[in-house]
Design a protein around this motif. Structure first.
Motif, PDB file in Angstrom:
ATOM      1  N   ALA A   2       0.858  -1.180   0.000  1.00 30.66           N
ATOM      2  CA  ALA A   2       0.000   0.000   0.000  1.00 30.66           C
ATOM      3  C   ALA A   2       0.897   1.234   0.000  1.00 30.66           C
ATOM      4  N   THR A   3       0.398   2.309  -0.543  1.00 32.46           N
ATOM      5  CA  THR A   3       1.124   3.572  -0.467  1.00 32.46           C
ATOM      6  C   THR A   3       0.497   4.389   0.649  1.00 32.46           C
ATOM      7  N   LEU A   4       1.303   4.673   1.662  1.00 36.66           N
ATOM      8  CA  LEU A   4       0.855   5.430   2.825  1.00 36.66           C
ATOM      9  C   LEU A   4       1.807   6.579   3.053  1.00 36.66           C
ATOM     10  N   LYS A   8       5.746   3.223  -0.017  1.00 39.97           N
ATOM     11  CA  LYS A   8       5.225   1.868  -0.173  1.00 39.97           C
ATOM     12  C   LYS A   8       5.445   1.113   1.136  1.00 39.97           C
ATOM     13  N   CYS A  53       0.886  -3.188   9.662  1.00 38.09           N
ATOM     14  CA  CYS A  53       2.112  -2.767   8.982  1.00 38.09           C
ATOM     15  C   CYS A  53       3.301  -3.607   9.420  1.00 38.09           C
ATOM     16  N   GLU A  66      -6.751   7.097   2.809  1.00 37.67           N
ATOM     17  CA  GLU A  66      -5.728   6.154   2.355  1.00 37.67           C
ATOM     18  C   GLU A  66      -5.493   5.069   3.401  1.00 37.67           C
ATOM     19  N   ASP A  69      -8.537   2.691   3.055  1.00 41.21           N
ATOM     20  CA  ASP A  69      -8.400   1.884   1.835  1.00 41.21           C
ATOM     21  C   ASP A  69      -7.362   0.785   2.022  1.00 41.21           C
ATOM     22  N   ALA A  70      -6.251   1.097   2.687  1.00 41.75           N
ATOM     23  CA  ALA A  70      -5.176   0.119   2.895  1.00 41.75           C
ATOM     24  C   ALA A  70      -5.639  -1.017   3.804  1.00 41.75           C
TER      25      ALA A  70
END
Length: 79
Positions: A2-4, A8, A53, A66, A69-70
């Motif tokens: 995911a892009t947070l 990445k 994470c 975001e 969504d992740a």
């Protein structure tokens, strides 16, 4: 992945992550956890995201959408 916060990051639904979420929310079992995850505050979402994470994200500026969504994508990948 995911892009947070512009970076990445790998998210993974692990037993450690699920146990951390159960502990945080004070529930026992995946059914109870699933019910609790249906209604999250921003603070709750931060806890869930951190649990999923695989690296430290504490210094990233992550938007609510975001993050949401992740988390949804991470759990959706279990299917």
């Amino acid at each position: 992945m995911a892009t947070l916060g512009g970076r990445k990051v790998r998210l993974c639904v692990t037993l450690r992550a699920l146990a951390a979420m159960e502990h945080h929310f004070g529930v026992t079992g995946l059914e109870a956890l699933g019910e609790r995850l249906k209604s999250l505050s921003a603070a709750d979402l931060s806890v869930v995201l951190s649990a999923l994470c695989m690296e430290d994200i504490s210094t990233l500026d992550i938007g609510f959408q975001e993050a949401l969504d992740a988390v949804v994508a991470a759990f959706g990948a279990l299917r």
